[in-house]
Scaffold this motif. Structure first.
Motif, PDB file in Angstrom:
ATOM      1  N   GLU A 169       8.187 -27.567   6.296  1.00 12.10           N
ATOM      2  CA  GLU A 169       8.262 -26.219   5.718  1.00 12.10           C
ATOM      3  C   GLU A 169       6.888 -25.563   5.577  1.00 12.10           C
ATOM      4  N   ARG A 170       6.047 -25.783   6.574  1.00 14.65           N
ATOM      5  CA  ARG A 170       4.754 -25.097   6.612  1.00 14.65           C
ATOM      6  C   ARG A 170       4.598 -24.273   7.885  1.00 14.65           C
ATOM      7  N   CYS A 171       5.707 -24.069   8.591  1.00 12.89           N
ATOM      8  CA  CYS A 171       5.671 -23.286   9.827  1.00 12.89           C
ATOM      9  C   CYS A 171       6.059 -21.848   9.550  1.00 12.89           C
ATOM     10  N   ALA A 172       5.316 -20.918  10.113  1.00 11.79           N
ATOM     11  CA  ALA A 172       5.637 -19.490  10.020  1.00 11.79           C
ATOM     12  C   ALA A 172       5.914 -18.956  11.423  1.00 11.79           C
ATOM     13  N   PHE A 173       7.016 -18.244  11.546  1.00  7.16           N
ATOM     14  CA  PHE A 173       7.314 -17.532  12.798  1.00  7.16           C
ATOM     15  C   PHE A 173       6.990 -16.064  12.609  1.00  7.16           C
ATOM     16  N   GLY A 174       6.570 -15.445  13.694  1.00  2.15           N
ATOM     17  CA  GLY A 174       6.390 -13.998  13.663  1.00  2.15           C
ATOM     18  C   GLY A 174       6.265 -13.435  15.063  1.00  2.15           C
ATOM     19  N   THR A 175       6.576 -12.160  15.176  1.00  2.00           N
ATOM     20  CA  THR A 175       6.199 -11.421  16.372  1.00  2.00           C
ATOM     21  C   THR A 175       4.765 -10.932  16.148  1.00  2.00           C
ATOM     22  N   ILE A 176       4.212 -10.211  17.092  1.00  2.00           N
ATOM     23  CA  ILE A 176       2.786  -9.863  17.022  1.00  2.00           C
ATOM     24  C   ILE A 176       2.446  -9.090  15.745  1.00  2.00           C
ATOM     25  N   ASP A 177       3.330  -8.189  15.320  1.00  2.00           N
ATOM     26  CA  ASP A 177       3.073  -7.415  14.103  1.00  2.00           C
ATOM     27  C   ASP A 177       2.884  -8.337  12.907  1.00  2.00           C
ATOM     28  N   THR A 178       3.750  -9.353  12.815  1.00  2.00           N
ATOM     29  CA  THR A 178       3.694 -10.290  11.692  1.00  2.00           C
ATOM     30  C   THR A 178       2.390 -11.088  11.709  1.00  2.00           C
ATOM     31  N   TRP A 179       2.003 -11.545  12.899  1.00  2.00           N
ATOM     32  CA  TRP A 179       0.753 -12.295  13.063  1.00  2.00           C
ATOM     33  C   TRP A 179      -0.451 -11.460  12.634  1.00  2.00           C
ATOM     34  N   LEU A 180      -0.470 -10.188  13.044  1.00  2.00           N
ATOM     35  CA  LEU A 180      -1.602  -9.333  12.705  1.00  2.00           C
ATOM     36  C   LEU A 180      -1.656  -9.043  11.204  1.00  2.00           C
ATOM     37  N   MET A 181      -0.495  -8.752  10.601  1.00  2.00           N
ATOM     38  CA  MET A 181      -0.507  -8.460   9.158  1.00  2.00           C
ATOM     39  C   MET A 181      -0.869  -9.695   8.344  1.00  2.00           C
ATOM     40  N   TRP A 182      -0.415 -10.855   8.783  1.00  2.00           N
ATOM     41  CA  TRP A 182      -0.788 -12.098   8.106  1.00  2.00           C
ATOM     42  C   TRP A 182      -2.310 -12.252   8.087  1.00  2.00           C
ATOM     43  N   ASN A 183      -2.945 -12.016   9.210  1.00  2.00           N
ATOM     44  CA  ASN A 183      -4.389 -12.223   9.311  1.00  2.00           C
ATOM     45  C   ASN A 183      -5.194 -11.096   8.679  1.00  2.00           C
ATOM     46  N   LEU A 184      -4.725  -9.867   8.788  1.00  2.00           N
ATOM     47  CA  LEU A 184      -5.453  -8.755   8.172  1.00  2.00           C
ATOM     48  C   LEU A 184      -5.416  -8.827   6.649  1.00  2.00           C
ATOM     49  N   THR A 185      -4.405  -9.513   6.109  1.00  2.00           N
ATOM     50  CA  THR A 185      -4.294  -9.649   4.647  1.00  2.00           C
ATOM     51  C   THR A 185      -4.580 -11.073   4.180  1.00  2.00           C
ATOM     52  N   LYS A 186      -5.156 -11.888   5.082  1.00  2.12           N
ATOM     53  CA  LYS A 186      -5.514 -13.270   4.775  1.00  2.12           C
ATOM     54  C   LYS A 186      -4.329 -14.057   4.210  1.00  2.12           C
ATOM     55  N   GLY A 187      -3.202 -13.928   4.877  1.00  5.09           N
ATOM     56  CA  GLY A 187      -2.040 -14.723   4.519  1.00  5.09           C
ATOM     57  C   GLY A 187      -1.219 -14.203   3.363  1.00  5.09           C
ATOM     58  N   GLN A 188      -1.540 -13.001   2.870  1.00  8.03           N
ATOM     59  CA  GLN A 188      -0.769 -12.451   1.749  1.00  8.03           C
ATOM     60  C   GLN A 188       0.570 -11.876   2.196  1.00  8.03           C
ATOM     61  N   LEU A 189       0.655 -11.422   3.460  1.00  6.67           N
ATOM     62  CA  LEU A 189       1.883 -10.806   3.955  1.00  6.67           C
ATOM     63  C   LEU A 189       2.478 -11.628   5.085  1.00  6.67           C
ATOM     64  N   HIS A 190       3.726 -12.036   4.911  1.00  5.93           N
ATOM     65  CA  HIS A 190       4.491 -12.636   6.000  1.00  5.93           C
ATOM     66  C   HIS A 190       5.744 -11.779   6.156  1.00  5.93           C
ATOM     67  N   ILE A 191       5.581 -10.655   6.861  1.00  3.85           N
ATOM     68  CA  ILE A 191       6.636  -9.652   6.937  1.00  3.85           C
ATOM     69  C   ILE A 191       6.766  -9.113   8.361  1.00  3.85           C
ATOM     70  N   THR A 192       7.876  -8.462   8.609  1.00  3.65           N
ATOM     71  CA  THR A 192       8.090  -7.691   9.826  1.00  3.65           C
ATOM     72  C   THR A 192       8.898  -6.465   9.435  1.00  3.65           C
ATOM     73  N   ASP A 193       9.099  -5.555  10.382  1.00  2.00           N
ATOM     74  CA  ASP A 193       9.933  -4.394  10.065  1.00  2.00           C
ATOM     75  C   ASP A 193      11.270  -4.532  10.779  1.00  2.00           C
ATOM     76  N   VAL A 194      12.205  -3.653  10.443  1.00  2.00           N
ATOM     77  CA  VAL A 194      13.569  -3.753  10.979  1.00  2.00           C
ATOM     78  C   VAL A 194      13.610  -3.606  12.496  1.00  2.00           C
ATOM     79  N   SER A 195      12.719  -2.793  13.069  1.00  2.00           N
ATOM     80  CA  SER A 195      12.762  -2.582  14.517  1.00  2.00           C
ATOM     81  C   SER A 195      12.383  -3.855  15.263  1.00  2.00           C
ATOM     82  N   ASN A 196      11.361  -4.554  14.787  1.00  2.00           N
ATOM     83  CA  ASN A 196      10.979  -5.821  15.420  1.00  2.00           C
ATOM     84  C   ASN A 196      11.992  -6.916  15.129  1.00  2.00           C
ATOM     85  N   ALA A 197      12.501  -6.950  13.912  1.00  2.00           N
ATOM     86  CA  ALA A 197      13.486  -7.976  13.551  1.00  2.00           C
ATOM     87  C   ALA A 197      14.757  -7.832  14.378  1.00  2.00           C
ATOM     88  N   SER A 198      15.073  -6.597  14.768  1.00  2.30           N
ATOM     89  CA  SER A 198      16.300  -6.370  15.537  1.00  2.30           C
ATOM     90  C   SER A 198      16.192  -6.898  16.957  1.00  2.30           C
TER      91      SER A 198
END
Length: 517
Positions: free
Chosen positions: A173-202
């Motif tokens: 339970e230490r694995c994170a999945f993301g599309t590119i948006d999620t990867w960028l937001m994770w790194n730009l916020t130093k791991g504070q955000l693990h999110i995506t939006d509805v368009s990418n999630a769809s």
């Protein structure tokens, strides 16, 4: 500072991370004007035939470098990073990344959207469809998508099954999945955000297209634990602030959208019945259906276009062409017909027509409306009189014919014939391509003079997210139009020959055909 820059803005930044490059642009959003930008090419890796990967760290490094270079350019015109009131992110969709939540280190290269390594995985998944029907549309009523190697769920499944470090991280339970948006937001916020939006999630095959939440039945079907998935948010809201000290620290991240949906917004296709086509590595058509989820019977997919804050989601029908500009790249790199893609227009214009040559660039199968993964590229109609110029022109026409394929499907699904097609993307600078598109579809093609509509869509959403942009105030003028110049008889004859060429491209990959049979 130049007089044409309105100091009041608002100035919004947009990260545009595509298949072939990363970019950062700063817009005067209301005037649809790029103030400054920088672009860096992203390398693609091909470990095996049909496999396409990218280095997640290279992507992140390129994005940060683009932001730095753009800020330097702002300083040259008397502006600064403080003039950027928010940033939005738009990205290549379906591309799948897995990383360690504890270290932030990637567990594998990103598997790019057009990678087809999961073909065998798909065959195994189809065997689990109830009643042994192997129906690729079995999940479509839930997620809007057919089962295809294209979407993220199968890429996740492949990584779990084939990469031990991914499997171990998932189990712990230490694995994170993301599309590119999620990867960028994770790194730009130093791991504070693990999110995506509805368009990418769809685009993952894991989100319920109506509830806009990760669907337990879909996750169970693919054997994917929900704890690796990011939180799903709207496309326009303040998600957090940049905490990376290298760039834009303290600036809100307030917009997120998949690249094709971003272009729909940037083209201001806000009403049901409006459509746009984006021409890049591939070619993507989106048709706005408003708050109504339309289930296609013509091989199109149902997707989320965007969701602005708490407002209802907007849906779209979408058709995807795998190979658009990539066909020209292939002619340059593999066949060496020209040294620079910009030469393709002059070469194609040096002959009056394609010499009855038809090029179906199905390098990795055919997408909508055919969904034939065993198709492969063919060039038909070659005679002793065929020259390189005919093949180049046929490559341009292939983009147009594939676009018509999707438009025909959209007309059948919606019951409405389009009179205008909004276009954008790198290939639209080619005036011959735009004229051919009008000729071969029989409708007007409208190109905005400012073609960076994908990034503009992300910037508009970010402006809406922080409450400083009203989309109705965004300038919709300044366009160039192309009208059909050939008659229906010629148009339909050429299209019928294209369909013949498509038939010849199918069932070519014997290994895939044997599996399917």
């Amino acid at each position: 500072m130049p007089e044409n820059i309105n100091r009041t803005g608002p100035f919004i930044g947009a990260i545009d991370e595509g298949t072939s490059s990363a970019r950062f642009l700063v817009f005067d959003v209301l005037r649809r004007k790029v103030i400054a930008s920088h672009q860096i090419e992203i390398k693609q890796k091909y470990p095996q035939e049909g496999w396409v990967e990218q280095d997640p760290k290279e992507i992140l490094k390129a994005v940060i470098e683009c932001i730095k270079k753009t800020i330097e350019k702002l300083k040259d015109i008397g502006m600064s990073a403080s003039d950027i009131k928010a940033i939005g992110i738009t990205n290549q969709r379906e591309t799948t990344l897995m990383w360690d939540k504890n270290t932030g280190e990637p567990l594998h290269n990103a598997i790019v959207w057009l990678d087809i390594r999961t073909t065998t995985t798909l065959e195994g998944i189809l065997d689990s469809v109830p009643n042994k029907t192997r129906n690729k549309n079995y999940l479509k009523p839930i997620c809007g998508l057919p089962m295809s190697p294209y979407f993220s769920a199968l890429k996740i499944r492949w990584l779990i099954d084939n990469v031990p470090s991914v499997k171990h991280a998932v189990d712990e339970e230490r694995c994170a999945f993301g599309t590119i948006d999620t990867w960028l937001m994770w790194n730009l916020t130093k791991g504070q955000l693990h999110i995506t939006d509805v368009s990418n999630a769809s685009r993952t095959m894991l989100m319920n297209i109506e509830s806009l939440k990760w669907d337990p039945l879909l996750c169970q079907f693919f054997g994917i634990p929900q704890h690796i998935l990011p939180e799903i948010r709207s496309s326009a809201e303040v998600y957090g602030i940049v905490s990376n000290p290298e760039v834009l620290a303290g600036v809100p991240i307030a917009g997120c959208v998949g690249d094709q949906q971003g272009a729909l917004l940037g083209q201001l296709c806000l009403r049901p019945g409006q459509a746009k086509a984006t021409y890049g590595t591939g070619c993507f058509l989106l048709y706005n259906t408003g708050n109504v989820k339309v289930d296609s019977t013509q091989g199109l997919i149902t997707t989320i276009a965007y969701k602005m804050g708490k407002e209802p989601a907007i849906y779209a029908l979408e058709g995807s062409v795998a190979i658009g500009g990539a066909a020209l790249t292939w002619l340059r790199d593999n066949i060496q017909l020209f040294a620079n893609i910009t030469q393709s227009q002059d070469m194609a214009e040096s002959v009056r027509n394609s010499g009855d040559v038809y090029f179906v660039p199905a390098f990795s199968g055919l997408y909508a409306p055919y969904w034939q993964q065993d198709a492969r590229g063919v060039i038909c109609g070659i005679t002793e009189d065929t020259q390189q110029y005919h093949i180049v022109r046929a490559a341009l026409e292939a983009v147009c014919f594939q676009t018509r394929d999707i438009l025909e499907a959209m007309i059948k699904d919606s019951g409405t014939k389009l009179t205008t097609l909004q276009v954008d993307g790198g290939m639209t600078v080619n005036n011959l391509l735009m004229q051919l598109q009008a000729d071969l579809t029989g409708i007007n093609v409208v190109r905005p003079n400012m073609v960076e509509t994908t990034a503009l869509g992300a910037a508009i959403l970010a402006g809406i997210g922080v409450g400083i942009v009203d989309i109705s105030d965004v300038d919709a003028s300044q366009v160039t139009s192309f009208s059909p110049e050939i008659g229906d008889d010629e148009r339909d004859l050429r299209y019928s020959k294209w369909k013949m060429a498509v038939e010849r491209s199918m069932k070519w990959d014997c290994s895939t055909t044997l599996i399917n049979n």
